[in-house]
Design a protein around this motif. Structure first.
Motif, PDB file in Angstrom:
ATOM      1  N   PHE A 111       8.194  11.843  14.205  1.00 59.38           N
ATOM      2  CA  PHE A 111       9.167  11.060  13.448  1.00 59.38           C
ATOM      3  C   PHE A 111       8.626   9.702  12.997  1.00 59.38           C
ATOM      4  CE2 PHE A 111      12.004  13.763  16.107  1.00 59.38           C
ATOM      5  CZ  PHE A 111      12.588  14.473  15.055  1.00 59.38           C
ATOM      6  N   LYS A 112       7.332   9.485  13.156  1.00 54.34           N
ATOM      7  CA  LYS A 112       6.776   8.186  12.796  1.00 54.34           C
ATOM      8  C   LYS A 112       5.498   8.375  11.979  1.00 54.34           C
ATOM      9  CE  LYS A 112       8.703   5.893  16.875  1.00 54.34           C
ATOM     10  NZ  LYS A 112       8.397   5.170  18.132  1.00 54.34           N
ATOM     11  N   PRO A 113       5.626   8.473  10.668  1.00 52.77           N
ATOM     12  CA  PRO A 113       4.421   8.615   9.842  1.00 52.77           C
ATOM     13  C   PRO A 113       3.633   7.317   9.806  1.00 52.77           C
ATOM     14  CG  PRO A 113       6.342   8.304   8.448  1.00 52.77           C
ATOM     15  CD  PRO A 113       6.856   8.436   9.851  1.00 52.77           C
ATOM     16  N   SER A 114       2.349   7.432   9.621  1.00 51.02           N
ATOM     17  CA  SER A 114       1.508   6.245   9.475  1.00 51.02           C
ATOM     18  C   SER A 114       1.637   5.686   8.067  1.00 51.02           C
ATOM     19  CB  SER A 114       0.041   6.594   9.747  1.00 51.02           C
ATOM     20  OG  SER A 114      -0.161   6.905  11.100  1.00 51.02           O
ATOM     21  N   TYR A 115       1.427   4.381   7.966  1.00 49.94           N
ATOM     22  CA  TYR A 115       1.376   3.746   6.651  1.00 49.94           C
ATOM     23  C   TYR A 115       0.116   4.228   5.934  1.00 49.94           C
ATOM     24  CZ  TYR A 115       0.941   0.080   3.123  1.00 49.94           C
ATOM     25  OH  TYR A 115       0.804  -0.609   1.946  1.00 49.94           O
ATOM     26  N   VAL A 116       0.270   4.722   4.719  1.00 56.55           N
ATOM     27  CA  VAL A 116      -0.845   5.278   3.953  1.00 56.55           C
ATOM     28  C   VAL A 116      -0.976   4.504   2.652  1.00 56.55           C
ATOM     29  CG1 VAL A 116      -1.872   7.343   2.939  1.00 56.55           C
ATOM     30  CG2 VAL A 116      -0.334   7.555   4.902  1.00 56.55           C
ATOM     31  N   HIS A 117      -2.162   3.965   2.399  1.00 67.92           N
ATOM     32  CA  HIS A 117      -2.383   3.182   1.183  1.00 67.92           C
ATOM     33  C   HIS A 117      -3.416   3.808   0.261  1.00 67.92           C
ATOM     34  CE1 HIS A 117      -1.840  -0.647  -0.946  1.00 67.92           C
ATOM     35  NE2 HIS A 117      -3.135  -0.609  -1.201  1.00 67.92           N
ATOM     36  N   SER A 118      -4.324   4.631   0.817  1.00 64.17           N
ATOM     37  CA  SER A 118      -5.352   5.279  -0.005  1.00 64.17           C
ATOM     38  C   SER A 118      -5.943   6.434   0.795  1.00 64.17           C
ATOM     39  CB  SER A 118      -6.448   4.280  -0.400  1.00 64.17           C
ATOM     40  OG  SER A 118      -7.112   3.775   0.740  1.00 64.17           O
ATOM     41  N   PHE A 119      -6.810   7.201   0.159  1.00 58.43           N
ATOM     42  CA  PHE A 119      -7.459   8.334   0.823  1.00 58.43           C
ATOM     43  C   PHE A 119      -8.785   8.610   0.131  1.00 58.43           C
ATOM     44  CE2 PHE A 119      -5.071   9.962  -2.671  1.00 58.43           C
ATOM     45  CZ  PHE A 119      -5.714  11.110  -3.120  1.00 58.43           C
ATOM     46  N   GLY A 120      -9.589   9.504   0.717  1.00 63.45           N
ATOM     47  CA  GLY A 120     -10.909   9.809   0.176  1.00 63.45           C
ATOM     48  C   GLY A 120     -10.952  11.161  -0.504  1.00 63.45           C
ATOM     49  N   LEU A 121     -11.781  11.271  -1.550  1.00 63.76           N
ATOM     50  CA  LEU A 121     -11.896  12.514  -2.298  1.00 63.76           C
ATOM     51  C   LEU A 121     -13.338  12.709  -2.744  1.00 63.76           C
ATOM     52  CD1 LEU A 121      -9.886  14.731  -3.522  1.00 63.76           C
ATOM     53  CD2 LEU A 121     -10.199  13.524  -5.677  1.00 63.76           C
ATOM     54  N   THR A 122     -13.862  13.924  -2.511  1.00 62.26           N
ATOM     55  CA  THR A 122     -15.181  14.313  -3.008  1.00 62.26           C
ATOM     56  C   THR A 122     -14.995  15.577  -3.839  1.00 62.26           C
ATOM     57  OG1 THR A 122     -15.830  15.851  -1.238  1.00 62.26           O
ATOM     58  CG2 THR A 122     -16.076  13.491  -0.785  1.00 62.26           C
ATOM     59  N   PRO A 123     -16.051  16.103  -4.451  1.00 58.68           N
ATOM     60  CA  PRO A 123     -15.885  17.350  -5.215  1.00 58.68           C
ATOM     61  C   PRO A 123     -15.326  18.502  -4.385  1.00 58.68           C
ATOM     62  CG  PRO A 123     -17.943  16.301  -5.822  1.00 58.68           C
ATOM     63  CD  PRO A 123     -17.393  15.507  -4.661  1.00 58.68           C
ATOM     64  N   ASN A 124     -15.554  18.510  -3.066  1.00 57.14           N
ATOM     65  CA  ASN A 124     -15.139  19.653  -2.253  1.00 57.14           C
ATOM     66  C   ASN A 124     -14.180  19.325  -1.108  1.00 57.14           C
ATOM     67  OD1 ASN A 124     -16.900  21.779  -3.508  1.00 57.14           O
ATOM     68  ND2 ASN A 124     -18.509  20.381  -2.824  1.00 57.14           N
ATOM     69  N   TYR A 125     -13.966  18.043  -0.822  1.00 58.73           N
ATOM     70  CA  TYR A 125     -13.169  17.704   0.361  1.00 58.73           C
ATOM     71  C   TYR A 125     -12.192  16.566   0.089  1.00 58.73           C
ATOM     72  CZ  TYR A 125     -16.588  20.544   2.861  1.00 58.73           C
ATOM     73  OH  TYR A 125     -17.382  21.585   3.276  1.00 58.73           O
ATOM     74  N   ILE A 126     -11.125  16.569   0.898  1.00 57.22           N
ATOM     75  CA  ILE A 126     -10.140  15.488   0.917  1.00 57.22           C
ATOM     76  C   ILE A 126     -10.169  14.885   2.313  1.00 57.22           C
ATOM     77  CG2 ILE A 126      -7.703  14.889   0.634  1.00 57.22           C
ATOM     78  CD1 ILE A 126      -7.461  17.587  -0.967  1.00 57.22           C
ATOM     79  N   VAL A 127     -10.228  13.560   2.402  1.00 58.65           N
ATOM     80  CA  VAL A 127     -10.276  12.867   3.691  1.00 58.65           C
ATOM     81  C   VAL A 127      -9.061  11.955   3.809  1.00 58.65           C
ATOM     82  CG1 VAL A 127     -11.566  11.286   5.160  1.00 58.65           C
ATOM     83  CG2 VAL A 127     -12.791  12.932   3.726  1.00 58.65           C
ATOM     84  N   PHE A 128      -8.297  12.162   4.865  1.00 63.49           N
ATOM     85  CA  PHE A 128      -7.129  11.328   5.139  1.00 63.49           C
ATOM     86  C   PHE A 128      -7.339  10.620   6.470  1.00 63.49           C
ATOM     87  CE2 PHE A 128      -2.818  11.478   7.342  1.00 63.49           C
ATOM     88  CZ  PHE A 128      -2.470  10.196   6.938  1.00 63.49           C
ATOM     89  N   VAL A 129      -7.232   9.297   6.467  1.00 63.89           N
ATOM     90  CA  VAL A 129      -7.412   8.479   7.663  1.00 63.89           C
ATOM     91  C   VAL A 129      -6.035   8.042   8.142  1.00 63.89           C
ATOM     92  CG1 VAL A 129      -8.480   6.421   8.628  1.00 63.89           C
ATOM     93  CG2 VAL A 129      -9.659   7.701   6.826  1.00 63.89           C
ATOM     94  N   GLU A 130      -5.643   8.525   9.317  1.00 59.06           N
ATOM     95  CA  GLU A 130      -4.317   8.228   9.877  1.00 59.06           C
ATOM     96  C   GLU A 130      -4.457   7.102  10.899  1.00 59.06           C
ATOM     97  OE1 GLU A 130      -0.458  10.664  11.675  1.00 59.06           O
ATOM     98  OE2 GLU A 130      -2.474  11.525  11.871  1.00 59.06           O
ATOM     99  N   THR A 131      -3.838   5.970  10.601  1.00 59.93           N
ATOM    100  CA  THR A 131      -4.001   4.766  11.423  1.00 59.93           C
ATOM    101  C   THR A 131      -2.823   4.600  12.383  1.00 59.93           C
ATOM    102  OG1 THR A 131      -2.819   3.221   9.971  1.00 59.93           O
ATOM    103  CG2 THR A 131      -5.135   3.707   9.431  1.00 59.93           C
ATOM    104  N   PRO A 132      -2.928   3.665  13.351  1.00 60.50           N
ATOM    105  CA  PRO A 132      -1.842   3.474  14.323  1.00 60.50           C
ATOM    106  C   PRO A 132      -0.687   2.615  13.824  1.00 60.50           C
ATOM    107  CG  PRO A 132      -3.700   2.080  14.877  1.00 60.50           C
ATOM    108  CD  PRO A 132      -4.146   2.936  13.734  1.00 60.50           C
TER     109      PRO A 132
END
Length: 475
Positions: free
Chosen positions: A143-164
């Motif tokens: 019930f507590k999503p992390s604040y998300v401001h940006s994410f990473g993208l390459t030709p083959n992958y998506i990177v999401f960094v979930e902070t505290p």
């Protein structure tokens, strides 16, 4: 202005209640839904042939890119399953837009959806109508999503960094309308979580079952992400610790005298630009070993017995701690008139003037976004005050800085030369406000992207507010 009070709650300011309404009328109005801001001041990005101004809600505003007039407000919730979206989408060269927003996933638990908006097709239909969810990342707390401001993208992958840094959803839903809270009041920090990094295959929409973990930090901006021989290189502008940096940016704090601002800044999370390396091929036989074999980085990734992969970064930029700087804003002489190739002189003058934080990063995105790169440009923050523009070589850690007294620049925008042969062949644009410089309080600054020397400036006789993000559009 008509009501003589704030009527819509914003990020750090709550709406003052209507004095004609009592607690009961406010209670019943709560069930009609929360009235969300129409503020769209954070960024501008293209979708098909249209341009949209945005903040971090589900509402984006279509604008006329020539006149900047508002055309209409668009609710992303009507097209795809997200409760909001970041102001930092990725735009591929064919016009495809990727973004991330939180949503309700399985069993009413919070999750994060990556959405894809395709480029304009031959049928000329609005690409918004063809939006889709590519992949869903799980949330570390139901019930507590992390604040998300940006994410990473390459030709083959998506990177999401979930902070505290977490949003207390129950507090958000109840307090917003009933108790006069704002968005900031609904944030809290998970002191024990650290940071979780999630990776998904972009084309297949498949979440990788790899548990990347590292120590706690705040994150707003990704610098760049790319692939190299079975590894993902993730470069970030981080703020150490789990406490939310925004806590130090209330207007009352920034209006304090400089010594007080400095004292508070010493308590704040400390900034670093970091490189994390994520191995994609994991062998259980390598438990306890550093899996990173790339020769050009000191970042490590260690496979633990619980199958988590513990990441330690390479620091690619770390300014002096706040407490080691002078208590006054630096008084640096204006840059002199320089010859056509002034790189050595600029470096000699400015290389020792390092900011406390390298933030608001920009790269030669069109050619090097999601690919190996060398240079990034950023805004130098001195006790949270943006007072210089920086260029950083992420390989050698060499820096170049532009700075003038009483000049406060905005995020640098890199514009490549049309016939560029090198990554940094182009110019850097920034809006600079100069309240102490006489009758011309603002100007557009144009710098040579190679050595950060001034090419030109266009002054205006009006006040311009400090800006966040933007883009260059050819006329």
């Amino acid at each position: 202005m008509t009501e003589k009070r704030i009527v819509i709650t914003e990020f750090g300011t709550y709406a003052y209640p209507d004095p004609c309404k009592n607690i009961f009328s406010r209670f019943f109005s709560y069930f009609k839904g929360v009235e969300v801001t129409d503020n769209a001041l954070v960024n501008v990005y293209p979708v098909g042939e249209d341009y949209y101004a945005c903040t971090e809600t589900n509402f984006i505003t279509r604008i006329n890119p020539d006149t900047l007039e508002t055309i209409k407000q668009v609710d992303l919730c009507k097209y795809v399953s997200v409760n909001g979206a970041t102001a930092h989408p990725h735009i591929e060269n064919d016009g495809t837009v990727y973004n991330i927003g939180n949503c309700f996933g399985k069993n009413f638990a919070l999750a994060y959806n990556i959405i894809r908006i395709p480029p304009l097709q031959a049928d000329k239909e609005d690409p918004m109508n063809k939006s889709e969810v590519v992949v869903q990342f799980p949330c570390s707390d139901r019930f507590k999503p992390s604040y998300v401001h940006s994410f990473g993208l390459t030709p083959n992958y998506i990177v999401f960094v979930e902070t505290p840094v977490k949003i207390n959803l129950l507090k958000f839903l109840s307090s917003w309308s009933l108790w006069g809270a704002n968005y900031m009041d609904c944030f809290e920090s998970n002191e024990t979580m650290g940071v979780w990094l999630h990776v998904a295959e972009k084309k297949k929409g498949r979440l990788l079952n790899l548990k990347y973990r590292t120590s706690a930090f705040n994150l707003f901006h990704h610098i760049n992400t790319y692939e190299d021989n079975g590894f993902l290189i993730v470069d970030l502008c981080t703020w150490k610790g789990f406490e939310f940096v925004y806590n130090y940016l209330y207007l009352a704090n920034l209006r304090a005298n400089w010594d007080e601002v400095k004292r508070q800044a010493e308590k704040a999370p400390q900034p670093e630009a970091r490189r994390y390396v994520l191995p994609l091929n994991i062998d259980k036989a390598d438990t306890g070993k550093n899996l990173v074999t790339l020769p050009y980085t000191t970042a490590t990734a260690t496979l633990r017995s619980d199958e988590t992969i513990w990441l330690e970064p390479e620091v690619i930029f770390s300014g002096p701690r706040h407490g080691t700087e002078t208590a006054q804003l630096p008084q640096i002489p204006a840059a002199p008139v320089l010859p056509a190739h002034p790189a050595p002189l600029i470096l000699c003058i400015y290389s020792f003037i390092l900011p406390a934080a390298f933030e608001f990063p920009q790269i030669n995105y069109r050619k090097y976004g999601g690919k190996p790169y060398t240079y990034t440009y950023g805004l130098g923050l001195n006790h949270f005050v943006p007072d210089r523009l920086c260029k950083l070589n992420v390989k050698t850690k060499e820096t170049w800085v532009w700075q003038e007294p009483d000049a406060y620049p905005s995020e640098p925008i890199f514009v490549s030369h049309p016939d560029a042969l090198e990554e940094d062949d182009g110019v850097v644009l920034s809006i600079v406000i100069s309240p102490g410089a006489g009758p011309k309080p603002a100007y557009l600054l144009i710098l040579n992207a190679k050595d950060m020397s001034e090419v030109a400036r266009a002054e205006v006789e009006v006040n311009i507010p400090v800006t966040f993000h933007g883009l260059f559009k050819r006329a």
